[in-house]
Write a protein that holds these residues in place. Structure first.
Motif, PDB file in Angstrom:
ATOM      1  N   ASP A 157      44.660 -16.754  48.536  1.00 57.21           N
ATOM      2  CA  ASP A 157      44.794 -17.263  47.177  1.00 57.21           C
ATOM      3  C   ASP A 157      46.149 -17.945  47.112  1.00 57.21           C
ATOM      4  OD1 ASP A 157      45.161 -17.757  44.483  1.00 57.21           O
ATOM      5  OD2 ASP A 157      44.376 -15.810  43.839  1.00 57.21           O
ATOM      6  N   LYS A 190      32.800 -16.767  39.247  1.00 61.34           N
ATOM      7  CA  LYS A 190      33.278 -17.959  38.544  1.00 61.34           C
ATOM      8  C   LYS A 190      32.640 -19.213  39.114  1.00 61.34           C
ATOM      9  CE  LYS A 190      37.628 -15.771  37.476  1.00 61.34           C
ATOM     10  NZ  LYS A 190      38.995 -15.582  37.857  1.00 61.34           N
ATOM     11  N   ILE A 205      31.131 -13.999  44.636  1.00 60.53           N
ATOM     12  CA  ILE A 205      32.146 -12.950  44.770  1.00 60.53           C
ATOM     13  C   ILE A 205      33.082 -12.946  43.565  1.00 60.53           C
ATOM     14  CG2 ILE A 205      34.199 -12.272  46.100  1.00 60.53           C
ATOM     15  CD1 ILE A 205      32.506 -13.305  48.609  1.00 60.53           C
ATOM     16  N   THR A 206      33.555 -14.128  43.172  1.00 58.38           N
ATOM     17  CA  THR A 206      34.509 -14.207  42.063  1.00 58.38           C
ATOM     18  C   THR A 206      33.832 -14.168  40.699  1.00 58.38           C
ATOM     19  OG1 THR A 206      34.459 -16.634  42.018  1.00 58.38           O
ATOM     20  CG2 THR A 206      36.132 -15.584  43.436  1.00 58.38           C
ATOM     21  N   SER A 251      28.916  -9.197  45.030  1.00 56.44           N
ATOM     22  CA  SER A 251      28.873  -9.864  43.726  1.00 56.44           C
ATOM     23  C   SER A 251      29.938  -9.272  42.815  1.00 56.44           C
ATOM     24  CB  SER A 251      27.497  -9.698  43.088  1.00 56.44           C
ATOM     25  OG  SER A 251      26.499 -10.258  43.898  1.00 56.44           O
ATOM     26  N   GLY A 252      30.812 -10.140  42.307  1.00 59.37           N
ATOM     27  CA  GLY A 252      31.866  -9.680  41.408  1.00 59.37           C
ATOM     28  C   GLY A 252      32.847  -8.730  42.055  1.00 59.37           C
ATOM     29  N   SER A 253      33.028  -8.829  43.351  1.00 59.68           N
ATOM     30  CA  SER A 253      33.881  -7.892  44.095  1.00 59.68           C
ATOM     31  C   SER A 253      35.345  -7.980  43.684  1.00 59.68           C
ATOM     32  CB  SER A 253      33.783  -8.186  45.593  1.00 59.68           C
ATOM     33  OG  SER A 253      34.639  -7.331  46.321  1.00 59.68           O
ATOM     34  N   THR A 254      36.001  -6.833  43.706  1.00 62.01           N
ATOM     35  CA  THR A 254      37.441  -6.779  43.474  1.00 62.01           C
ATOM     36  C   THR A 254      38.181  -6.406  44.759  1.00 62.01           C
ATOM     37  OG1 THR A 254      37.266  -4.469  42.769  1.00 62.01           O
ATOM     38  CG2 THR A 254      37.196  -6.155  41.035  1.00 62.01           C
ATOM     39  N   ALA A 255      37.471  -6.427  45.875  1.00 63.25           N
ATOM     40  CA  ALA A 255      38.087  -6.125  47.166  1.00 63.25           C
ATOM     41  C   ALA A 255      39.113  -7.208  47.507  1.00 63.25           C
ATOM     42  CB  ALA A 255      37.021  -6.052  48.260  1.00 63.25           C
ATOM     43  N   ASP A 256      40.043  -6.863  48.377  1.00 57.27           N
ATOM     44  CA  ASP A 256      41.043  -7.845  48.795  1.00 57.27           C
ATOM     45  C   ASP A 256      40.383  -8.900  49.677  1.00 57.27           C
ATOM     46  OD1 ASP A 256      41.771  -7.139  51.871  1.00 57.27           O
ATOM     47  OD2 ASP A 256      41.278  -5.308  50.736  1.00 57.27           O
TER      48      ASP A 256
END
Length: 158
Positions: free
Chosen positions: A90, A133, A130-131, A58-63
């Motif tokens: 992306d 959004k 994950i995002t 949740s809300g990950s900033t991983a690649d």
């Protein structure tokens, strides 16, 4: 206490593609194609959100390579067998998820207009979680119509 979803001592936690596809076609016959697609996408989104939460994404900033590997582990060959997630890219703000061996495309003839509703919904829910959004999802490429993958594209909703 055992989990009701996995407590089948003899049969285990998996069912066949044939049975899953029968659920889809039965729903289409009873509800119509559009209503079935809405229901399956919604169910998939809920499943995907829960998968992402259970993986701590949740809300990950991983690649995205790492995220793809974690999701693939959960829903691919070592997980629930829903689909293999080969990569996430992306592309200028459009998130493209490349899947293979999707349950929705399995057993369909080449040229079929079948869309991956539940599978796309599951990936959609995961990517939204994950995002963090609200995303709009579209099934843009299909292995049934000449693609190398089933590709789901997600854009942020304004």
């Amino acid at each position: 206490m055992s989990n009701a979803l996995t407590s089948r001592a003899t049969l285990g936690q998996f069912s066949s593609i044939v049975c899953f596809k029968a659920v889809i076609t039965g729903m289409e016959e009873a509800l119509g194609e559009k209503a079935t697609a809405i229901a399956l996408i919604s169910a998939g989104r809920e499943r995907g959100k829960n998968v992402a939460k259970s993986l701590g994404l949740s809300g990950s900033t991983a690649d995205f390579a790492s995220i793809a590997a974690q999701l693939n582990e959960a829903i691919g060959a070592n997980g629930t067998h829903l689909t293999a997630i080969d990569k996430i890219v992306d592309d200028g703000g459009v998130l493209k998820v490349y899947c293979s061996e999707t349950v929705c495309s399995a057993g369909e003839p080449q040229g079929s207009d079948r869309k991956c509703t539940f599978t796309m919904g599951a990936v959609w829910g995961a990517m939204s979680e994950i995002t963090g959004k609200k995303l709009r999802g579209v099934h843009t490429e299909s292995v049934l119509r000449g693609g190398t993958h089933d590709v789901f594209e997600f854009t942020v909703m304004a």
